[in-house]
Design a protein around this motif. Structure first.
Motif, PDB file in Angstrom:
ATOM      1  N   LEU A 231       0.846  -1.198   0.000  1.00  0.00           N
ATOM      2  CA  LEU A 231       0.000   0.000   0.000  1.00  0.00           C
ATOM      3  C   LEU A 231       0.879   1.245   0.000  1.00  0.00           C
ATOM      4  CD1 LEU A 231      -2.780  -1.158   2.493  1.00  0.00           C
ATOM      5  CD2 LEU A 231      -2.561  -1.576   0.035  1.00  0.00           C
ATOM      6  N   ARG A 232       1.408   1.530  -1.192  1.00  0.00           N
ATOM      7  CA  ARG A 232       2.261   2.687  -1.402  1.00  0.00           C
ATOM      8  C   ARG A 232       1.704   3.523  -2.540  1.00  0.00           C
ATOM      9  NH1 ARG A 232       7.289   1.805  -3.278  1.00  0.00           N
ATOM     10  NH2 ARG A 232       6.853  -0.278  -4.097  1.00  0.00           N
ATOM     11  N   ARG A 233       2.087   4.793  -2.568  1.00  0.00           N
ATOM     12  CA  ARG A 233       1.520   5.729  -3.540  1.00  0.00           C
ATOM     13  C   ARG A 233       1.722   5.263  -4.974  1.00  0.00           C
ATOM     14  NH1 ARG A 233      -1.687   9.042  -0.955  1.00  0.00           N
ATOM     15  NH2 ARG A 233      -0.024   9.602   0.492  1.00  0.00           N
ATOM     16  N   VAL A 234       2.909   4.714  -5.283  1.00  0.00           N
ATOM     17  CA  VAL A 234       3.195   4.341  -6.670  1.00  0.00           C
ATOM     18  C   VAL A 234       2.313   3.201  -7.169  1.00  0.00           C
ATOM     19  CG1 VAL A 234       5.587   5.130  -6.632  1.00  0.00           C
ATOM     20  CG2 VAL A 234       5.055   2.777  -5.969  1.00  0.00           C
ATOM     21  N   LYS A 235       1.679   2.482  -6.266  1.00  0.00           N
ATOM     22  CA  LYS A 235       0.812   1.368  -6.683  1.00  0.00           C
ATOM     23  C   LYS A 235      -0.545   1.854  -7.174  1.00  0.00           C
ATOM     24  CE  LYS A 235       3.899  -1.729  -5.520  1.00  0.00           C
ATOM     25  NZ  LYS A 235       4.591  -2.571  -6.517  1.00  0.00           N
ATOM     26  N   GLY A 236      -0.895   3.105  -6.886  1.00  0.00           N
ATOM     27  CA  GLY A 236      -2.092   3.696  -7.472  1.00  0.00           C
ATOM     28  C   GLY A 236      -3.415   3.140  -6.987  1.00  0.00           C
ATOM     29  N   HIS A 237      -3.471   2.642  -5.764  1.00  0.00           N
ATOM     30  CA  HIS A 237      -4.708   2.043  -5.264  1.00  0.00           C
ATOM     31  C   HIS A 237      -5.899   2.996  -5.329  1.00  0.00           C
ATOM     32  CE1 HIS A 237      -1.729  -0.689  -3.368  1.00  0.00           C
ATOM     33  NE2 HIS A 237      -2.683  -1.590  -3.440  1.00  0.00           N
ATOM     34  N   VAL A 238      -5.653   4.269  -5.038  1.00  0.00           N
ATOM     35  CA  VAL A 238      -6.781   5.209  -4.984  1.00  0.00           C
ATOM     36  C   VAL A 238      -7.476   5.291  -6.334  1.00  0.00           C
ATOM     37  CG1 VAL A 238      -5.364   7.255  -5.512  1.00  0.00           C
ATOM     38  CG2 VAL A 238      -7.480   7.503  -4.198  1.00  0.00           C
ATOM     39  N   HIS A 239      -6.742   5.181  -7.415  1.00  0.00           N
ATOM     40  CA  HIS A 239      -7.348   5.244  -8.743  1.00  0.00           C
ATOM     41  C   HIS A 239      -8.154   3.984  -9.039  1.00  0.00           C
ATOM     42  CE1 HIS A 239      -4.861   8.746  -9.154  1.00  0.00           C
ATOM     43  NE2 HIS A 239      -3.781   8.022  -8.908  1.00  0.00           N
ATOM     44  N   LEU A 240      -7.683   2.850  -8.526  1.00  0.00           N
ATOM     45  CA  LEU A 240      -8.453   1.614  -8.667  1.00  0.00           C
ATOM     46  C   LEU A 240      -9.753   1.717  -7.889  1.00  0.00           C
ATOM     47  CD1 LEU A 240      -8.806  -1.309  -9.586  1.00  0.00           C
ATOM     48  CD2 LEU A 240      -7.349  -2.019  -7.662  1.00  0.00           C
ATOM     49  N   LEU A 241      -9.700   2.252  -6.679  1.00  0.00           N
ATOM     50  CA  LEU A 241     -10.920   2.414  -5.885  1.00  0.00           C
ATOM     51  C   LEU A 241     -11.921   3.318  -6.598  1.00  0.00           C
ATOM     52  CD1 LEU A 241      -9.398   2.832  -2.298  1.00  0.00           C
ATOM     53  CD2 LEU A 241     -10.432   0.773  -3.296  1.00  0.00           C
ATOM     54  N   ARG A 242     -11.444   4.392  -7.178  1.00  0.00           N
ATOM     55  CA  ARG A 242     -12.345   5.313  -7.874  1.00  0.00           C
ATOM     56  C   ARG A 242     -12.906   4.680  -9.130  1.00  0.00           C
ATOM     57  NH1 ARG A 242      -8.407  10.571  -6.719  1.00  0.00           N
ATOM     58  NH2 ARG A 242      -8.926  10.692  -4.485  1.00  0.00           N
ATOM     59  N   ALA A 243     -12.119   3.836  -9.795  1.00  0.00           N
ATOM     60  CA  ALA A 243     -12.635   3.108 -10.955  1.00  0.00           C
ATOM     61  C   ALA A 243     -13.737   2.145 -10.525  1.00  0.00           C
ATOM     62  CB  ALA A 243     -11.493   2.342 -11.627  1.00  0.00           C
ATOM     63  N   CYS A 244     -13.531   1.485  -9.398  1.00  0.00           N
ATOM     64  CA  CYS A 244     -14.558   0.567  -8.902  1.00  0.00           C
ATOM     65  C   CYS A 244     -15.824   1.328  -8.515  1.00  0.00           C
ATOM     66  CB  CYS A 244     -14.013  -0.219  -7.710  1.00  0.00           C
ATOM     67  SG  CYS A 244     -12.775  -1.460  -8.152  1.00  0.00           S
ATOM     68  N   ALA A 245     -15.681   2.518  -7.948  1.00  0.00           N
ATOM     69  CA  ALA A 245     -16.850   3.343  -7.631  1.00  0.00           C
ATOM     70  C   ALA A 245     -17.616   3.693  -8.902  1.00  0.00           C
ATOM     71  CB  ALA A 245     -16.418   4.606  -6.897  1.00  0.00           C
ATOM     72  N   GLN A 246     -16.884   3.931  -9.994  1.00  0.00           N
ATOM     73  CA  GLN A 246     -17.541   4.219 -11.267  1.00  0.00           C
ATOM     74  C   GLN A 246     -18.300   2.998 -11.771  1.00  0.00           C
ATOM     75  OE1 GLN A 246     -15.296   6.476 -14.124  1.00  0.00           O
ATOM     76  NE2 GLN A 246     -16.297   5.470 -15.868  1.00  0.00           N
ATOM     77  N   LEU A 247     -17.705   1.806 -11.611  1.00  0.00           N
ATOM     78  CA  LEU A 247     -18.419   0.576 -11.991  1.00  0.00           C
ATOM     79  C   LEU A 247     -19.704   0.441 -11.195  1.00  0.00           C
ATOM     80  CD1 LEU A 247     -15.474  -2.001 -12.235  1.00  0.00           C
ATOM     81  CD2 LEU A 247     -16.682  -0.902 -14.125  1.00  0.00           C
ATOM     82  N   ALA A 248     -19.641   0.755  -9.913  1.00  0.00           N
ATOM     83  CA  ALA A 248     -20.838   0.682  -9.075  1.00  0.00           C
ATOM     84  C   ALA A 248     -21.899   1.669  -9.562  1.00  0.00           C
ATOM     85  CB  ALA A 248     -20.473   0.966  -7.624  1.00  0.00           C
ATOM     86  N   ALA A 249     -21.473   2.866  -9.950  1.00  0.00           N
ATOM     87  CA  ALA A 249     -22.414   3.869 -10.447  1.00  0.00           C
ATOM     88  C   ALA A 249     -23.069   3.425 -11.749  1.00  0.00           C
ATOM     89  CB  ALA A 249     -21.681   5.196 -10.652  1.00  0.00           C
ATOM     90  N   GLU A 250     -22.381   2.576 -12.503  1.00  0.00           N
ATOM     91  CA  GLU A 250     -22.937   2.044 -13.748  1.00  0.00           C
ATOM     92  C   GLU A 250     -23.855   0.851 -13.503  1.00  0.00           C
ATOM     93  OE1 GLU A 250     -19.492   1.106 -16.012  1.00  0.00           O
ATOM     94  OE2 GLU A 250     -18.874   3.193 -16.282  1.00  0.00           O
ATOM     95  N   GLY A 251     -24.004   0.467 -12.232  1.00  0.00           N
ATOM     96  CA  GLY A 251     -24.876  -0.651 -11.891  1.00  0.00           C
ATOM     97  C   GLY A 251     -24.220  -2.008 -11.978  1.00  0.00           C
TER      98      GLY A 251
END
Length: 407
Positions: A231-251
């Motif tokens: 869990l380090r900044r270069v791994k980009g987890h926050v962007h993956l989480l936001r992508a998953c939130a977008q998937l959720a918004a798409e149903g």
């Protein structure tokens, strides 16, 4: 027989399994290794394969009686060389605050390593990471004439190139773990060093990663996403989480499992709550390799959405992506540094622009909507791993390079 002293930043570590695996593969080829860590780690857990390492590990403190005696012995035996090396070290690292502090911390210890290697008849050193471990090897070389080589991985090369040309000039050769790293290096030190560089990928024990069948409930309409990364900044987890939130918004229905630990855990857990996706995200912390394999069995896709951070730190070629493709799990990764050498978009996996959740979400949706294509990509990915990222093959290339160098 190849006898070599290995210099690493810290040992044993839970995350840098590629160094441990490489040493085990070299030992299987008959190499005799003595390991000189700059720092002794005391992890909460270690990987089972550590028990198979035959190498003697020579730990040392920053300052101790043996270290002071080694420095005194070398200073008395080779006073001019000792003084020259001391002055030259700090003159060369002066442009970099990080390297200056590092040199202050490791100079005495590097002299001790040089002394111990010479006392044990080890005339060849190999350093992993081109920062402080390679500086230690360079110091040993200047003091005793020991031959050395080094491997450059990711952030150790990309952030600060202080002394890089000098380290290359004195080294027998340098391993670049990607063509990207080779080109990056030559752009900064000049083409005259091209013959010193060897592109040898890190690899995995492909025999330990057989193809897995699709997840048992793969037709349940839920996309099971796995990310294996500290869990380090270069791994980009926050962007993956936001992508998953977008998937959720798409149903879309999905779950995300995060394997790995680090300082960002609380921040990422808070991000999950802010995005309203916390119930779908599991944080498992550090797991051993067999436990990671179990997670791979239960997932549909492996995502690693790496980014370059504000200091210029970025990935090399993540081993977790090699392992995922070796068991034929499709991967979604970032178009960054050496990653496209493993994950070729549309052929061995899917790539997204770093730090762009919409692009990551689109790639994950493509895996969910086109499972046959995803499985074909994963099969091609396994073929790429077998051809270019096999640990035994790549360790044999390193072994040959070490055997061909004097020392």
């Amino acid at each position: 027989m190849v006898r070599v002293g290995y210099l690493v930043s810290r040992f044993p570590t839970f995350t840098e399994t590629f160094v441990l695996d490489e040493m085990l593969a070299l030992e299987a080829l008959g190499a005799e290794i003595t390991l000189f860590p700059l720092l002794r780690e005391r992890p909460r857990a270690t990987h089972p394969q550590l028990a198979h390492l035959r190498a003697e590990v020579v730990y040392s403190r920053f300052v101790s009686g043996p270290i002071l005696r080694a420095n005194l012995a070398l200073a008395l035996r080779r006073p001019w060389r000792y003084l020259r090396t001391l002055i030259e070290t700090f003159a060369r690292v002066a442009p970099s605050r990080n390297f200056t502090l590092g040199a202050a911390g490791i100079f005495l210890k590097s002299v001790y390593i040089a002394h111990e290697a010479e006392r044990r008849g080890i005339g060849r050193l190999h350093a992993h990471f081109c920062t402080h471990p390679t500086l230690a090897a360079w110091i040993a070389h200047r003091l005793t004439g020991a031959r050395y080589s080094f491997t450059a991985h990711g952030s150790d090369l990309h952030v600060d190139q202080t002394m890089l040309a000098e380290k290359l000039r004195r080294a027998d050769f340098a391993v670049m773990i990607s063509r990207y790293n080779r080109d990056f290096t030559l752009a900064r030190v000049g083409a005259r060093w091209a013959e010193r560089l060897r592109v040898i990928h890190c690899g995995i024990d492909t025999g330990a990663f057989a193809p897995l069948p699709p997840r048992a409930d793969a037709g349940d309409g839920v996309l099971h996403i796995l990310c294996v990364a500290s869990l380090r900044r270069v791994k980009g987890h926050v962007h993956l989480l936001r992508a998953c939130a977008q998937l959720a918004a798409e149903g879309r229905d999905w779950t995300l499992t995060l394997v790995g630990d680090g300082r960002l855990r609380a921040e990422l857990e808070a991000e999950c709550r802010a995005l309203g996706i916390a119930p779908r995200v599991r944080f498992l912390g550090q797991l051993t390799r067999p436990e990671v394999t179990a997670c791979l069995r239960d997932c549909d896709v492996v995502a690693l959405t790496s980014v370059q951070d504000a200091r210029g730190r970025r990935e090399g070629i993540p081993v977790s992506l090699m392992e995922a493709l070796a068991v034929e799990r499709p991967v979604v990764a970032s178009r960054l540094s050496g990653i496209p050498e493993l994950v070729e978009h549309g052929r061995t996996g899917l790539l997204a622009a770093p730090g762009e959740p919409a692009a990551i979400a689109a790639a994950l949706a493509r895996v969910a909507d086109h499972p046959e294509e995803a499985r074909a990509l994963a099969r091609a990915g396994r073929a790429r791993v077998l051809a270019e990222f096999d640990l035994s093959d790549n360790a044999a290339r390193l072994h040959a390079a070490l055997a061909a160098s004097p020392g």
